[in-house]
Design a protein around this motif. Structure first.
Motif, PDB file in Angstrom:
ATOM      1  N   GLY A 209      36.090  91.692  37.863  1.00  0.00           N
ATOM      2  CA  GLY A 209      35.074  92.630  37.380  1.00  0.00           C
ATOM      3  C   GLY A 209      34.897  92.642  35.879  1.00  0.00           C
ATOM      4  O   GLY A 209      33.885  93.142  35.367  1.00  0.00           O
ATOM      5  N   PHE A 210      35.854  92.090  35.145  1.00  0.00           N
ATOM      6  CA  PHE A 210      35.806  92.157  33.684  1.00  0.00           C
ATOM      7  C   PHE A 210      34.607  91.402  33.123  1.00  0.00           C
ATOM      8  O   PHE A 210      33.997  91.831  32.138  1.00  0.00           O
ATOM      9  N   LEU A 211      34.241  90.284  33.753  1.00  0.00           N
ATOM     10  CA  LEU A 211      33.173  89.441  33.228  1.00  0.00           C
ATOM     11  C   LEU A 211      31.771  89.921  33.608  1.00  0.00           C
ATOM     12  O   LEU A 211      30.782  89.300  33.234  1.00  0.00           O
ATOM     13  N   THR A 212      31.691  91.010  34.349  1.00  0.00           N
ATOM     14  CA  THR A 212      30.375  91.542  34.703  1.00  0.00           C
ATOM     15  C   THR A 212      29.736  92.294  33.542  1.00  0.00           C
ATOM     16  O   THR A 212      28.534  92.564  33.562  1.00  0.00           O
ATOM     17  N   GLY A 213      30.532  92.659  32.540  1.00  0.00           N
ATOM     18  CA  GLY A 213      30.011  93.417  31.408  1.00  0.00           C
ATOM     19  C   GLY A 213      29.967  94.911  31.653  1.00  0.00           C
ATOM     20  O   GLY A 213      29.578  95.682  30.766  1.00  0.00           O
ATOM     21  N   GLN A 214      30.404  95.352  32.841  1.00  0.00           N
ATOM     22  CA  GLN A 214      30.343  96.777  33.171  1.00  0.00           C
ATOM     23  C   GLN A 214      31.607  97.530  32.779  1.00  0.00           C
ATOM     24  O   GLN A 214      31.631  98.752  32.790  1.00  0.00           O
TER      25      GLN A 214
END
Length: 334
Positions: A209-214
């Motif tokens: 989830g870290f690379l989603t930008g959220q």
């Protein structure tokens, strides 16, 4: 040419099932089933689950899969199902002995019931005390018996892949691979798999989830989120690693896509770079691939060269289970 595994066509992106059940708050069946159906209908026909992906009951993931295919039997033959097992949960360590992997496979089949066959079985990590030849030979017997369709490997070094493939056909190699986890490329896992004609399954392609930008701070996690215990999310490493997200987000905006799409598309671009490679990202949500140009791929490479990711992928105990080289079979020394 479309990739096939065990004779079944596989879409460019697969689907990871862990997030439905390996978290404090379980995903309700109606939401999980709708997501799974949508994934299949969009071509994500490689599903990945685990014998131990459940809180507080380890087999909740298997039970969810059973309920889905019981309710929607028309999808069973459209999906290649890969399940990780071979982990002794009493000590949470891999056990690659013939007796234990058989027990693991039988337990998985018990929970899947008749709704879905076990297409691929993989030991979730390598048992350093059991030669890979011994483990794979035992799994080969289970293939002959029809209990499993094929064998997959997980978190293995190139030499281990070669040793395993010399004993029995290996249908897939699963590793963590993403913009912030490139060890598999650096170790030669991608090139070795391509050379041997083995598809690579890339789990956690969005960096959990870290690379989603959220995710912008540790406060974005619930207090009981397991990711807070991983080194890359620590207070001292978080801000440093966020630099990669910011750079990727800028490039995604310039291309007119989401950061998550860029992250998945970067992984798929490796098929153009490494001859013979088939790589299937398995995010926990539906991801569409937007082709990258050579220049865009090079630009991302420059970003990765510039920004060093801080901290291990897991907590320290689990890090000891990564890229393990198991003992050699006795016959090696005869």
């Amino acid at each position: 040419m479309q990739l096939e595994i065990l004779g079944n066509p596989i879409g460019p992106v697969g689907f990871g099932l862990m997030g439905f059940t390996w978290r404090p708050t379980l995903t309700p069946d109606d939401q999980a089933f709708a997501t799974m159906k949508r994934a299949i209908e969009h071509g994500a026909t490689f599903f990945n689950g685990g014998e131990f992906y459940g809180m507080p009951v380890p087999t909740l993931n298997l039970d969810l899969i059973n309920r889905f295919f019981t309710k929607y039997p028309e999808y069973a033959d459209k999906v290649v199902l890969s399940i990780k097992g071979g982990v002794d949960l009493k000590i949470f360590a891999p056990n690659g002995s013939p007796e234990f992997v058989r027990e693991s496979v039988e337990n998985i089949i018990k929970h899947l019931g008749t709704a879905k066959k076990l297409d691929l079985f993989e030991c979730a990590r390598v048992d350093r005390n059991v030669p890979i030849e011994t483990t794979v030979a035992a799994l080969g017997e289970l293939v002959k018996e029809g209990l499993i369709g094929g064998i997959s490997l997980s978190e293995v070094k190139p030499e281990t892949i070669r040793r395993a493939a010399a004993v029995h056909k290996i249908s897939a190699v699963e590793i963590e691979y993403s913009l912030w986890s490139t060890e598999a490329r650096d170790l030669g896992v991608l090139s070795t798999s391509a050379e041997l004609g083995i598809p690579v399954i890339a789990y956690s392609p969005l960096g959990r989830g870290f690379l989603t930008g959220q995710i912008r701070s540790r406060k974005d996690f619930n207090e009981d989120d397991y990711r807070l215990h991983f080194e890359r999310y620590s207070e001292e490493n978080f801000a440093v690693n966020l630099q990669l997200v910011d750079e990727i987000t800028k490039l995604a905006q310039k291309k007119g896509i989401k950061p998550s799409q860029l992250a998945i598309s970067w992984i798929k671009k490796h098929e153009d770079v490494i001859p013979g490679l088939h790589i299937i990202p398995i995010p926990g949500n539906l991801a569409l691939v937007e082709p990258l140009t050579d220049d865009e791929f090079a630009e991302i490479g420059a970003i990765l060269d510039k920004i060093e990711i801080k901290g291990g992928r897991y907590f320290k105990h689990h890090e000891n289970l990564l890229w393990v080289e198991c003992s050699y079979a006795r016959l090696t020394f005869a």
